[in-house]
Design a protein around this motif. Sequence first.
Motif, short mmCIF file in Angstrom:
data_model
loop_
_atom_site.label_atom_id
_atom_site.label_comp_id
_atom_site.label_asym_id
_atom_site.label_seq_id
_atom_site.Cartn_x
_atom_site.Cartn_y
_atom_site.Cartn_z
N THR A 90 -18.93 72.32 -11.28
CA THR A 90 -18.96 73.51 -11.04
C THR A 90 -18.27 74.35 -9.67
OG1 THR A 90 -21.22 73.68 -10.70
CG2 THR A 90 -20.48 74.31 -13.06
N ALA A 91 -17.65 75.24 -9.63
CA ALA A 91 -17.11 75.67 -8.32
C ALA A 91 -17.99 75.78 -7.19
CB ALA A 91 -16.48 76.96 -8.51
N ASP A 92 -19.21 76.17 -7.66
CA ASP A 92 -20.20 76.36 -6.37
C ASP A 92 -20.49 75.11 -5.64
OD1 ASP A 92 -21.73 75.61 -9.24
OD2 ASP A 92 -23.08 75.21 -7.88
N GLU A 93 -20.35 73.94 -6.19
CA GLU A 93 -20.59 72.51 -5.72
C GLU A 93 -19.51 72.34 -4.48
OE1 GLU A 93 -23.05 70.46 -6.23
OE2 GLU A 93 -24.09 71.26 -7.88
N LEU A 94 -18.43 73.04 -4.67
CA LEU A 94 -17.42 72.53 -3.77
C LEU A 94 -17.23 73.93 -2.72
CD1 LEU A 94 -14.48 70.84 -5.68
CD2 LEU A 94 -16.37 70.23 -4.42
N ASP A 95 -17.88 74.92 -2.76
CA ASP A 95 -17.79 76.26 -2.05
C ASP A 95 -18.10 75.78 -0.45
OD1 ASP A 95 -17.29 77.82 -3.93
OD2 ASP A 95 -19.12 78.64 -3.97
N PRO A 96 -18.85 74.87 -0.41
CA PRO A 96 -18.97 74.24 1.21
C PRO A 96 -17.79 73.65 1.72
CG PRO A 96 -21.08 73.83 -0.41
CD PRO A 96 -19.97 74.11 -1.15
N HIS A 97 -16.87 73.26 1.07
CA HIS A 97 -15.86 72.83 1.52
C HIS A 97 -14.56 73.63 1.62
CE1 HIS A 97 -17.54 68.48 0.97
NE2 HIS A 97 -17.59 69.15 -0.13
N LEU A 98 -14.75 75.04 1.27
CA LEU A 98 -13.86 75.97 1.56
C LEU A 98 -13.50 76.37 3.08
CD1 LEU A 98 -14.65 78.23 -1.60
CD2 LEU A 98 -12.57 76.71 -1.37
N ASP A 99 -12.28 76.34 3.59
CA ASP A 99 -12.18 76.86 4.87
C ASP A 99 -11.83 78.24 4.69
OD1 ASP A 99 -9.44 77.41 4.03
OD2 ASP A 99 -8.55 75.66 5.03
N ILE A 146 -3.50 53.18 -2.18
CA ILE A 146 -2.17 53.51 -2.01
C ILE A 146 -1.71 54.71 -1.36
CG2 ILE A 146 0.12 54.06 -3.39
CD1 ILE A 146 -0.92 51.07 -3.64
N GLY A 147 -2.57 55.62 -1.47
CA GLY A 147 -2.36 57.10 -0.78
C GLY A 147 -3.51 58.06 -0.61
N GLU A 148 -3.69 58.70 0.30
CA GLU A 148 -4.80 59.59 0.46
C GLU A 148 -4.43 60.61 1.18
OE1 GLU A 148 -7.58 57.52 3.70
OE2 GLU A 148 -5.66 56.28 4.35
N ASP A 149 -5.08 61.80 1.21
CA ASP A 149 -4.61 63.17 1.55
C ASP A 149 -6.02 64.09 1.41
OD1 ASP A 149 -3.17 65.04 2.73
OD2 ASP A 149 -2.05 65.37 0.92
N LEU A 150 -5.67 65.05 2.20
CA LEU A 150 -6.67 66.28 2.11
C LEU A 150 -6.23 67.12 1.08
CD1 LEU A 150 -7.86 66.93 5.54
CD2 LEU A 150 -9.29 65.77 3.99
N VAL A 151 -6.76 67.69 0.17
CA VAL A 151 -6.40 68.82 -0.67
C VAL A 151 -6.16 69.93 -0.02
CG1 VAL A 151 -7.18 70.30 -2.71
CG2 VAL A 151 -7.81 67.59 -2.60
N SER A 152 -6.43 70.40 1.05
CA SER A 152 -6.31 71.44 1.86
C SER A 152 -5.01 71.58 2.43
CB SER A 152 -7.15 71.76 2.87
OG SER A 152 -7.47 70.56 3.72
#
Length: 329
Positions: A198-207, A225-231
């Motif tokens: 649920t979206a509230d779980e990821l709210d602390p990661h919002l910039d 193979i690859g790694e990135d930040l979703v931001s």
Amino acid sequence: MRIARWSTDDSVVEGVVVGDTAVAFPEGVTVAALLSGGLAQALNRQAEFESGRGVPLTSVRLLAPIVPASVRDFVAFEEHVEGVSASVDGKSEVVPEWYEAPTFYFTNPHTVRGTGVRIDVPETRRLDVELELAAVIGSVPGSLGENLDPAAAAAHIFGYTVMNDWSARDLQSREMKVRLGPAKGKDFALTLGPWIVTADELDPHLDDEGFLAIRAELHINGELIGEDLVSNMGWPFSELVAYASRNSVVVPGDVLGSGTVGNGGCLGELWGRLADAAPPPLEPGDVVRMWIEGVGEIENTVGDRVAAPRIPRARVRPRLRDRTDRHFS
């Protein structure tokens, strides 16, 4: 809250995952009903859902956490576009039109698979995967999901799941030359899972701009193979949802993929950047694992190449304008 679907003894069960336990919803509650009720209503019942008696997660087979109403897949990572364009045309570029709006295509909601499933594929020699984060749409009281601004669109994001957009690059390349698609290069399989967070779980990661600063990783046969930040997306999810609703509508159960993350989120990008030094296309037996921070991981093994009935080439026909010009037998 982690919302999931799983099977035991040939029956499908829907519920929540609490630690290492799968807990079934009370009678009458389904994933679809929760999405239609909206995030706030679901969170109000979280304690009730998580207090039931569960079974070990290891004793069930996780399914895709949602039967989507539709699947839109965006192309929101500039770095991915740079690499893939080089693998297709030999020239790394991001066309000016990419920056103007978040482009997407619709893919097949009927070939969605869960984690752990063996994925049979078309007769392709350039099998690829795409590591993505996907938003799942829920209801908002009083909103039809139409022509949303970004603030209103954010409220329609019920949660997130990991997404693998399986890709047959040779088929996709042919189709795109016709200036339509992709179609058969994409629609044979799509993995979603392992659950909806649920979206509230990821709210602390919002910039401050609404981007999710969480890590994403692609592993093939145990190798990173690859790694990135979703931001590193060009647009935050709220703007993707707003654009999807523009002169249109988003409804509960819609899934919106971010598009492939950069820095090796797919093999196609590496084929463009590294050429012969890049990993080869996937083959039967290869194991693909994708992990996104705060969401979870999905893993699939590449299955067999499945031959399909052949379709003949287009007939080059005389361009008649009147039925009387034709001879009927």
